[in-house]
Write a protein that holds these residues in place. Structure first.
Motif, PDB file in Angstrom:
ATOM      1  N   LEU A 195      77.400  -0.924  67.257  1.00  0.00           N
ATOM      2  CA  LEU A 195      78.440  -0.718  66.256  1.00  0.00           C
ATOM      3  C   LEU A 195      79.674  -1.573  66.539  1.00  0.00           C
ATOM      4  O   LEU A 195      80.349  -2.032  65.605  1.00  0.00           O
ATOM      5  CB  LEU A 195      78.802   0.758  66.172  1.00  0.00           C
ATOM      6  CG  LEU A 195      77.676   1.639  65.619  1.00  0.00           C
ATOM      7  CD1 LEU A 195      78.037   3.121  65.721  1.00  0.00           C
ATOM      8  CD2 LEU A 195      77.356   1.280  64.163  1.00  0.00           C
ATOM      9  N   LEU A 244      78.776  -4.902  65.122  1.00  0.00           N
ATOM     10  CA  LEU A 244      78.952  -4.919  63.674  1.00  0.00           C
ATOM     11  C   LEU A 244      80.430  -4.990  63.300  1.00  0.00           C
ATOM     12  O   LEU A 244      80.794  -5.691  62.339  1.00  0.00           O
ATOM     13  CB  LEU A 244      78.305  -3.680  63.054  1.00  0.00           C
ATOM     14  CG  LEU A 244      78.391  -3.561  61.534  1.00  0.00           C
ATOM     15  CD1 LEU A 244      77.739  -4.763  60.851  1.00  0.00           C
ATOM     16  CD2 LEU A 244      77.750  -2.258  61.057  1.00  0.00           C
ATOM     17  N   THR A 290      80.659   4.224  56.997  1.00  0.00           N
ATOM     18  CA  THR A 290      79.945   4.512  58.244  1.00  0.00           C
ATOM     19  C   THR A 290      79.748   6.020  58.367  1.00  0.00           C
ATOM     20  O   THR A 290      80.651   6.807  58.081  1.00  0.00           O
ATOM     21  CB  THR A 290      80.709   4.001  59.480  1.00  0.00           C
ATOM     22  OG1 THR A 290      81.960   4.691  59.606  1.00  0.00           O
ATOM     23  CG2 THR A 290      80.973   2.515  59.379  1.00  0.00           C
ATOM     24  N   ALA A 304      76.667   1.736  56.957  1.00  0.00           N
ATOM     25  CA  ALA A 304      76.073   1.652  58.294  1.00  0.00           C
ATOM     26  C   ALA A 304      75.842   3.064  58.806  1.00  0.00           C
ATOM     27  O   ALA A 304      76.695   3.942  58.640  1.00  0.00           O
ATOM     28  CB  ALA A 304      76.996   0.897  59.248  1.00  0.00           C
ATOM     29  N   TYR A 340      72.937  -1.154  57.351  1.00  0.00           N
ATOM     30  CA  TYR A 340      72.914  -1.390  58.799  1.00  0.00           C
ATOM     31  C   TYR A 340      72.599  -0.083  59.503  1.00  0.00           C
ATOM     32  O   TYR A 340      73.061   0.987  59.104  1.00  0.00           O
ATOM     33  CB  TYR A 340      74.267  -1.933  59.300  1.00  0.00           C
ATOM     34  CG  TYR A 340      74.614  -3.258  58.692  1.00  0.00           C
ATOM     35  CD1 TYR A 340      74.087  -4.449  59.195  1.00  0.00           C
ATOM     36  CD2 TYR A 340      75.446  -3.323  57.579  1.00  0.00           C
ATOM     37  CE1 TYR A 340      74.386  -5.666  58.614  1.00  0.00           C
ATOM     38  CE2 TYR A 340      75.752  -4.537  56.990  1.00  0.00           C
ATOM     39  CZ  TYR A 340      75.220  -5.705  57.513  1.00  0.00           C
ATOM     40  OH  TYR A 340      75.499  -6.910  56.923  1.00  0.00           O
ATOM     41  N   LEU A 367      70.884  -3.188  66.650  1.00  0.00           N
ATOM     42  CA  LEU A 367      71.552  -3.179  65.363  1.00  0.00           C
ATOM     43  C   LEU A 367      70.615  -3.875  64.394  1.00  0.00           C
ATOM     44  O   LEU A 367      70.204  -5.018  64.628  1.00  0.00           O
ATOM     45  CB  LEU A 367      72.889  -3.924  65.419  1.00  0.00           C
ATOM     46  CG  LEU A 367      73.591  -4.083  64.067  1.00  0.00           C
ATOM     47  CD1 LEU A 367      74.066  -2.731  63.543  1.00  0.00           C
ATOM     48  CD2 LEU A 367      74.766  -5.054  64.171  1.00  0.00           C
ATOM     49  N   GLY A 418      69.931  -4.847  60.274  1.00  0.00           N
ATOM     50  CA  GLY A 418      70.529  -4.846  58.954  1.00  0.00           C
ATOM     51  C   GLY A 418      70.660  -6.206  58.326  1.00  0.00           C
ATOM     52  O   GLY A 418      70.096  -7.197  58.800  1.00  0.00           O
TER      53      GLY A 418
END
Length: 403
Positions: free
Chosen positions: A91, A94, A151, A180, A201, A218, A220
């Protein structure tokens, strides 16, 4: 499952098998993860950097692992799978890939890994129902311009409650936003699919998915990942390095964010577990877990000095995680009592979700009508958990009430 029968000595001198009820922090290792590592270890060599047989074999194993994990999470054909250390690392990666001016919308009940990395964040109050979460997000998105990322957790690491991910994804997309999902707690318990849910994501950790070898991912959409500066600057991320300062061409694709020698063994272990779970009867696993969860929650509800923490209604869907507090007994004392007298491992504290856990403790204290101090206790179950484990925990809590 490794560690099924670890002998531990109790305070009274008896020896019993250890009961692990701390899956949500770090799950035990599946034999397939250890087996995959041991099989590859004699061949251990560089990845993407050699023509020798060992290097070629390791490179193939690494890229096969990437594809296995992509299949496990239902990745789309053009999604990237980037190997990281864990969900927190994923994260944060990202967060560094967001287009300039991106606003991140989330809830105050998130794990710190999904609460702290975002540079420009709108934090919504903890909802009391999935419907409230959807309404709050719709109101927030209606007031925002520019790029937006939503998120959310897939399942709470405090309560185990499952969030309405697909509905939130559809809502985000209607407003032109992306979403995400922190799937660290969801993926070990339920099938996940980016393609089916519409999630843009997804992040998860191997150590919560029965593969404790220091890898996460991760997964996405490629465009933000390819346009962003590399997460780390170094070898492997570069397509060309010139003589002048900053004369660098960076790779696109996962390599852009995987500089340095990768965690080959962690990737292979994680893929082995994903393959095992993909081949398993997930419905049967879920049914077993739900039976244990119902047994645990019913037992806790029968104890007048114990209060379960929850955000949504008591009958809301959840995975095998339950947090609770014991009236007039600090959480650390509860976990110590369970460890020393019953051979049980649980977690105590605020579970890296401080705002949420503090709020839920206050609410539980009001329901119980007695003070709850020093954090909460979390019991979490998974593959390898049994009814005997649940009963031993409940016996320890009943004993605590009169000891």
């Amino acid at each position: 499952m490794l560690g099924d029968a670890l002998p531990v000595t109790l305070a009274d001198g008896r020896t019993v098998d250890h009961v692990n009820l701390d899956y949500a922090a770090t799950a035990p290792c599946l034999a397939s993860a250890a087996g995959a590592v041991n099989e590859l270890l004699p061949w251990y060599a560089s990845v993407h950097r050699g023509a020798g047989a060992a290097s070629q074999r390791c490179t193939l194993a690494y890229e096969r692992a990437r594809q296995t994990i992509a299949d496990f999470v239902g990745a789309r054909a053009d999604d990237h799978v980037v190997f990281t250390r864990n969900t927190t690392d994923a994260l944060n990666l990202l967060a560094g890939c967001l287009p300039a001016g991106t606003t991140v919308v989330g809830w105050a009940g998130e794990h710190h890994a999904n609460l702290l990395p975002w540079p420009r964040a709108v934090r919504l109050p903890v909802p009391d129902s999935p419907g409230a979460a959807i309404r709050a997000l719709a109101a927030a998105l209606g007031q925002l311009d520019g790029p937006v990322l939503v998120t959310v957790t897939g399942a709470s690491n405090v309560t185990g409650e499952v969030w309405p991910v697909a509905e939130l994804a559809a809502l985000a997309h209607r407003f032109g936003a992306r979403i995400a999902v922190d799937a660290a707690q969801l993926a070990p318990h339920r099938p996940v699919s980016l393609a089916e849910s519409g999630v843009d994501y997804l992040a998860l950790s191997g150590h919560k998915l029965y593969a404790p070898f220091g890898a996460g991912v991760l997964v996405g959409r490629a465009d933000w990942l390819d346009a962003a500066p590399p997460y780390l600057a170094g070898g492997g991320a570069t397509a060309r390095v010139g003589d002048a300062t900053n004369d660098v061409d960076w790779h696109v694709g996962p390599a852009r964010h995987e500089a340095g020698t990768p965690n080959l063994l962690g990737a292979v272990a994680l893929a082995a577990v994903c393959a095992d779970l993909a081949a398993a009867d997930r419905d049967a696993l879920a049914a077993h877990e739900n039976a244990l969860l119902a047994r645990l929650r019913a037992g806790l509800a029968s104890l007048p000095h114990v209060a379960e923490l929850r955000t949504f209604a008591a009958d809301h869907d959840r995975v095998g995680i339950v947090s609770f507090a014991v009236a007039d007994v600090a959480a650390a004392d509860v976990s110590t009592h369970l460890a020393r007298r019953y051979g049980i491992g649980v977690r105590d504290g605020l579970f890296c979700a401080h705002p949420l856990t503090r709020r839920l403790l206050d609410e539980a204290s009001a329901r119980l009508g007695r003070p709850l101090t020093g954090g909460a206790v979390r019991a979490s179950i998974g593959i390898g958990s049994t009814a005997e484990h649940i009963d031993r925990l409940l016996a320890g809590l009943r004993d605590l009430a009169v000891s």
